[in-house]
Write a protein that holds these residues in place. Structure first.
Motif, PDB file in Angstrom:
ATOM      1  N   CYS A  37       0.832  -1.214   0.000  1.00 50.83           N
ATOM      2  CA  CYS A  37       0.000   0.000   0.000  1.00 50.83           C
ATOM      3  C   CYS A  37       0.865   1.263   0.000  1.00 50.83           C
ATOM      4  N   PRO A  38       0.911   1.993  -1.116  1.00 47.64           N
ATOM      5  CA  PRO A  38       1.716   3.216  -1.156  1.00 47.64           C
ATOM      6  C   PRO A  38       1.283   4.249  -0.114  1.00 47.64           C
ATOM      7  N   GLY A  50      -6.190   0.338   3.126  1.00 44.79           N
ATOM      8  CA  GLY A  50      -7.492  -0.100   2.609  1.00 44.79           C
ATOM      9  C   GLY A  50      -8.455  -0.370   3.751  1.00 44.79           C
ATOM     10  N   LYS A  53      -9.566   2.812   5.517  1.00 47.92           N
ATOM     11  CA  LYS A  53     -10.574   3.579   4.770  1.00 47.92           C
ATOM     12  C   LYS A  53     -11.945   2.918   4.926  1.00 47.92           C
ATOM     13  N   CYS A  78      -4.835   8.024  -2.023  1.00 48.65           N
ATOM     14  CA  CYS A  78      -4.946   6.608  -2.412  1.00 48.65           C
ATOM     15  C   CYS A  78      -4.875   6.584  -3.930  1.00 48.65           C
ATOM     16  N   THR A  79      -4.028   5.744  -4.464  1.00 49.68           N
ATOM     17  CA  THR A  79      -3.868   5.682  -5.925  1.00 49.68           C
ATOM     18  C   THR A  79      -4.885   4.733  -6.580  1.00 49.68           C
ATOM     19  N   GLU A  80      -5.776   4.176  -5.760  1.00 57.69           N
ATOM     20  CA  GLU A  80      -6.727   3.163  -6.255  1.00 57.69           C
ATOM     21  C   GLU A  80      -5.983   2.063  -7.027  1.00 57.69           C
ATOM     22  N   CYS A  81      -4.826   1.704  -6.484  1.00 55.03           N
ATOM     23  CA  CYS A  81      -3.990   0.705  -7.167  1.00 55.03           C
ATOM     24  C   CYS A  81      -4.560  -0.704  -7.039  1.00 55.03           C
ATOM     25  N   GLY A  82      -5.383  -0.925  -6.013  1.00 58.03           N
ATOM     26  CA  GLY A  82      -6.012  -2.237  -5.856  1.00 58.03           C
ATOM     27  C   GLY A  82      -5.148  -3.269  -5.154  1.00 58.03           C
ATOM     28  N   CYS A  84      -4.433  -3.484  -1.985  1.00 58.42           N
ATOM     29  CA  CYS A  84      -5.126  -3.916  -0.758  1.00 58.42           C
ATOM     30  C   CYS A  84      -6.218  -4.927  -1.085  1.00 58.42           C
TER      31      CYS A  84
HETATM   32  S1  SF4 Z   1      -5.888   1.130  -3.374  1.00 57.93           S
HETATM   33 FE1  SF4 Z   1      -3.628   1.094  -3.161  1.00 57.93          FE
HETATM   34  S2  SF4 Z   1      -3.091   3.093  -2.213  1.00 57.93           S
HETATM   35 FE2  SF4 Z   1      -5.325   2.807  -1.960  1.00 57.93          FE
HETATM   36  S3  SF4 Z   1      -5.535   1.933   0.098  1.00 57.93           S
HETATM   37 FE3  SF4 Z   1      -5.474   0.205  -1.387  1.00 57.93          FE
HETATM   38  S4  SF4 Z   1      -3.287  -0.397  -1.500  1.00 57.93           S
HETATM   39 FE4  SF4 Z   1      -3.388   1.619  -0.520  1.00 57.93          FE
END
Ligand code: SF4
Ligand code: SF4
Length: 435
Positions: A37-38, A50, A53, A78-82, A84
């Motif tokens: 998680c960045p 994640g 939130k 949150c970069t919504e990188c997915g 998590c």
């Molecule tokens: S989507 Fe990426 S940046 Fe956002 S909470 Fe999940 S892991 Fe972290």
């Protein structure tokens, strides 16, 4: 995507285990690169994760907290990188990414989202059809005169805003490879609009649907059979998110898939040696987030407090069906190119840090994340890091510059150009340096 009922159910099910901060344990190769998680790597405080939130979403739903600018800042950091999302599903099968997307929509409805900087680019998308405040009529200014476009072709190259205005070398490279393979292709010219990804990811769904309709209408009016993208964000938006709101009658391919097929079919000949050691960064929107949603119709049955099941079982979207093999196969086919992997790859890849409006709203967060990824690439001993997304390109190159790294960045289609023998000045110079 998640409806309101499921959202309200899932935000009560987080067990606070924090697994979403790490790549799944069996995939961990070192302590240095164990995190996923960045936002946690940058801010190191549970609400940014994640799971954190999800707790915020529950607190907001239960009116234990009020919407505020502080809440908005955490949710949008949150970069919504997915990452998590993939990790949580290993054990708990919640959907942190879907919850974050929904939470952003709720903040927009409550008047607390998106971030002011993001609102500026949404306004630009509405006004100029691109997020960069550039005139729509300049969209094709990148196009060199010697590239052949066929107005009757059934293949369309969808350029995207970032390659049209900011990463022109990526658009040029994709077109040069298409021409070298003898594939007749068309482009939409001024009928191409922002794919809508930047507005979707900040929670403005109505504007997103307007742009989806403009693009799909323009493409369907041209009798196109296949649309090719060199932008992971546009590809993911067309492949995964458009079908949630509208069906279309053409096939979508990222250029790594299409070009790998052309090489396999003998239509694209790689005759030149490219003696470089190269590592590949999986863009989140070509990797785990490019896995389509599987249809599920059912209900959630509560068995006891905190324990519930989906009836019938809901298919897990774990990122395994992202596009991972095509870019790797393609790189391995380039003569004398040595391909080397980073530790966090495929669905467990670490984000470049640019996505979901983070690069514009929180540039220091974007850079922190990209520097982490560049360090990981350097640790492989590679000379070059490559990828297949203009956002990753910009952010990783910024990190290379800021860290005084000796690593070079090339888009994967620029490496293909080298292998075909179309070597531009920048590439020639670098090849001279490493020879
Ligand atoms: S989507 Fe990426 S940046 Fe956002 S909470 Fe999940 S892991 Fe972290
Ligand atoms: S989101 Fe999932 S992985 Fe993260 S704390 Fe909650 S249950 Fe655990």
């Amino acid at each position: 995507m998640m409806d309101d009922e499921e959202y309200k159910h899932l935000i009560r099910r987080c067990i606070r285990c924090s697994i979403c901060k790490w790549i799944p344990q069996l995939q961990i190769k070192s302590k240095k690169y164990a995190t996923i998680c960045p936002a946690i790597d940058m801010y190191n405080f549970h609400p940014y994760s994640g799971g954190g939130k999800i707790i915020l979403a529950l607190a907001l739903e239960m009116e234990k907290i009020k919407p505020s600018e502080e809440l908005r800042d955490i949710v949008y950091k949150c970069t919504e990188c997915g990452g998590c999302d993939v990790s949580c599903k290993f054990l708990n099968n919640l959907e942190p990414l879907e919850i974050i997307i929904k939470l952003r929509e709720k903040l927009v409805d409550l008047g607390y989202g998106p971030m002011p900087k993001q609102q500026q680019y949404i306004d630009s998308v509405k006004k100029n059809n691109n997020p960069y405040n550039e005139p729509h009529e300049n969209r094709l200014n990148w196009l060199p005169e010697d590239i052949n476009i066929d107005p009757n072709a059934q293949v369309l190259y969808f350029v995207g805003c970032t390659s049209s205005y900011r990463r022109k070398e990526m658009a040029i490279a994709a077109c040069r490879v298409l021409n070298a393979a003898g594939v007749p292709f068309n482009i939409l010219d001024n009928e191409e609009y922002c794919c809508g990804s930047p507005v979707f990811r900040t929670g403005d769904i109505n504007t997103f649907k307007d742009f989806m309709n403009k693009n799909v209408d323009a493409i369907e009016a041209k009798n196109i059979k296949k649309v090719v993208f060199s932008c992971a964000g546009c590809y993911d938006t067309f492949k995964v998110h458009y079908p949630l709101y509208r069906n279309y009658n053409f096939e979508v391919k990222h250029s790594v898939e299409f070009f790998n097929e052309l090489i396999e079919n003998g239509k694209l000949l790689l005759t030149k040696k490219v003696p470089l050691t190269v590592t590949y960064h999986d863009p989140c929107h070509l990797g785990r987030n490019a896995e389509p949603y599987k249809e599920w119709k059912g209900k959630v049955v509560n068995l006891m407090p905190l324990i519930s099941i989906h009836v019938p079982p809901k298919p897990k979207r774990c990122g395994t069906d992202g596009v991972y093999e095509s870019p790797r196969e393609l790189l391995k086919k380039i003569p004398e190119l040595k391909f080397i992997e980073m530790e966090r790859i495929k669905e467990y890849s670490y984000c470049c840090g640019a996505g979901a409006g983070v690069k514009s709203a929180f540039p220091e967060f974007a850079l922190h994340t990209a520097k982490n990824r560049i360090q990981e690439a350097e640790d492989t001993g590679a000379q070059v890091i490559t990828s297949s997304c203009p956002f990753c390109s910009t952010n990783l190159q910024d990190a290379i510059h800021e860290s005084d790294s000796l690593l070079k960045y090339y888009d994967i289609n620029e490496l293909l150009m080298m292998a075909i023998g179309i070597t531009d000045e920048k590439l020639k110079e670098f090849l001279g340096e490493v020879a």
